[in-house]
Design a protein around this motif. Structure first.
Motif, PDB file in Angstrom:
ATOM      1  N   ARG A  84     -46.995  13.752  16.605  1.00  0.00           N
ATOM      2  CA  ARG A  84     -45.837  12.945  16.236  1.00  0.00           C
ATOM      3  C   ARG A  84     -46.109  11.486  16.572  1.00  0.00           C
ATOM      4  N   SER A 121     -43.237  13.237  12.155  1.00  0.00           N
ATOM      5  CA  SER A 121     -43.887  14.465  12.582  1.00  0.00           C
ATOM      6  C   SER A 121     -44.813  14.981  11.492  1.00  0.00           C
ATOM      7  N   THR A 157     -38.388  24.228  14.994  1.00  0.00           N
ATOM      8  CA  THR A 157     -37.500  23.142  15.424  1.00  0.00           C
ATOM      9  C   THR A 157     -36.168  23.650  15.940  1.00  0.00           C
ATOM     10  N   ILE A 160     -36.779  16.697   9.323  1.00  0.00           N
ATOM     11  CA  ILE A 160     -38.061  16.002   9.500  1.00  0.00           C
ATOM     12  C   ILE A 160     -38.324  15.059   8.332  1.00  0.00           C
ATOM     13  N   GLN A 170     -36.356  11.973   8.774  1.00  0.00           N
ATOM     14  CA  GLN A 170     -36.944  11.033   9.723  1.00  0.00           C
ATOM     15  C   GLN A 170     -38.027  10.184   9.066  1.00  0.00           C
TER      16      GLN A 170
END
Length: 388
Positions: free
Chosen positions: A81, A91, A252, A261, A264
């Motif tokens: 990450r 990630s 997760t 993810i 993000q």
């Protein structure tokens, strides 16, 4: 007295059957040779351009942008990450596992490092994709259309991505062969290849949708239930995509783990609002840039309309429609959209069918011109902003 053949000497097939078998191999081979020639030209121009700029063509192909993330997964599997200055996190779980798994496997059985293994996988996959594209075009519109389709895909402006350690070539090969299997009624193969495509890229869902909808339409048309092989293929098709997304959710601790993810990373599906805003900003700032973006979107939509008017098989229409919809209606880095559209090869079928009706000399001249333009653009693009 009748002559008897020597039983120890194998007979050589002759006549029309042997000629048909020879033609069946020579024609795809010609398409693969033409495809490889276009890509070789692109790599040669990239090498010359990069040398003139003092950059490394090898690094550009194997060790920049997403290829670095694939290499990290190949070498250490998942768990890496990056924390951004604004507190966000990138990630490696955003990257599907099939390409890095193949990189790792090839690196372990050969002298190649993982980045070079990824490039080799892409080169071999691009040839496999070109083969499937030829067969699809030839089945629908004849040999020359199949040949033109393979060359057109090699010569698209961002065709250089096909030669990078990226997942587009691998995904397109799996998708194209899955769709070919649907067209020829090989449902177990279609489902297996769709599952592998689902382990390669998020847009693997497009292959699953194409396999399922094509099967349902066939069953509805023939008013019957699925046979055992079709049923098995339909069960296999979504296994790869759901398997990886489910594994990320388990890892997760959230059902929406993969979507979180991607969020993000700044990716997600917003129906095209962010992309529309991006085009609007360019229209207000650089009118030429904004008009260019609008023209590009209009071209993609027009090509898809041509596919519908061409009455392509449902599997191709569904697949291309989902790929285009996801590419144009997702937010994220907008410079990556041409790359995201690269697997949408059915968009090129109308042009391939049209070129097949030209005289060979005119078609060859047009394709050679496109190849030269693509080579120049790819070298310039990869030495500039390039594919994120």
């Amino acid at each position: 007295m009748t002559d008897l053949a020597d039983p120890g000497t194998p007979s050589t097939p002759t006549g029309p059957a042997a000629a048909d078998r020879t033609k069946a191999w020579r024609r795809p081979a010609a398409a693969l040779l033409a495809y490889a020639g276009v890509r070789a030209l692109g790599l040669a121009v990239l090498a010359i351009w990069s040398a003139a700029r003092g950059t490394s063509a090898h690094t550009l192909l194997t060790a920049r942008w997403d290829s670095l993330w694939y290499t990290r997964v190949a070498e250490g599997w998942y768990g890496y990450r990056v924390r951004l200055p604004d507190g966000g996190v990138h990630s490696d779980l955003a990257f599907f596992p099939l390409l890095p798994a193949l990189e790792r496997g090839l690196a372990e059985i050969s002298p190649l490092a993982a980045p070079d293994a990824g490039m080799v996988v892409s080169w071999l996959s691009s040839l496999a994709a070109a083969w499937a594209l030829y067969l699809t075009g030839a089945r629908l519109h004849g040999h020359r259309a199949g040949l033109c389709l393979a060359v057109l895909w090699a010569a698209v402006p961002v065709g250089v991505v096909q030669s990078m350690a990226y997942s587009e070539s691998l995904f397109t090969a799996l998708a194209a062969w899955a769709l070919w299997s649907v067209l020829t009624g090989r449902w177990v193969w279609a489902g297996t290849l769709a599952a592998l495509a689902g382990l390669t890229r998020p847009v693997g869902a497009a292959v699953v949708a194409a396999v399922w909808i094509a099967a349902l339409l066939e069953l509805r048309r023939e008013r019957r239930g699925p046979g055992a092989r079709m049923a098995l293929g339909l069960l296999l098709a979504p296994a790869g995509w759901f398997g990886y997304v489910g594994w990320v959710g388990f890892r997760t601790g959230s059902v929406t783990g993969y979507l979180d993810i991607q969020g993000q990373w700044g990716n997600g599906f917003d129906g095209g609002l962010a992309f529309a805003g991006f085009i609007g900003e360019h229209l207000r700032g650089s009118v030429v840039g904004g008009l260019g973006l609008l023209a590009g979107v209009a071209l993609v939509i027009w090509l898809y309309v041509l596919c519908v008017r061409q009455r392509q098989p449902p599997a191709l229409l569904v697949y291309a429609g989902v790929v285009v919809g996801l590419a144009l209606c997702a937010k994220g880095y907008f410079g990556s959209k041409p790359r995201l559209l690269l697997p949408a090869f059915p968009l090129l079928l109308p042009a391939a069918a049209g070129l097949a009706r030209w005289t060979p000399a005119r078609a060859a001249a047009a394709l050679c011109t496109l190849a030269v333009v693509s080579a120049g653009y790819g070298a310039w693009w990869l030495n500039g902003s390039g594919p994120p």
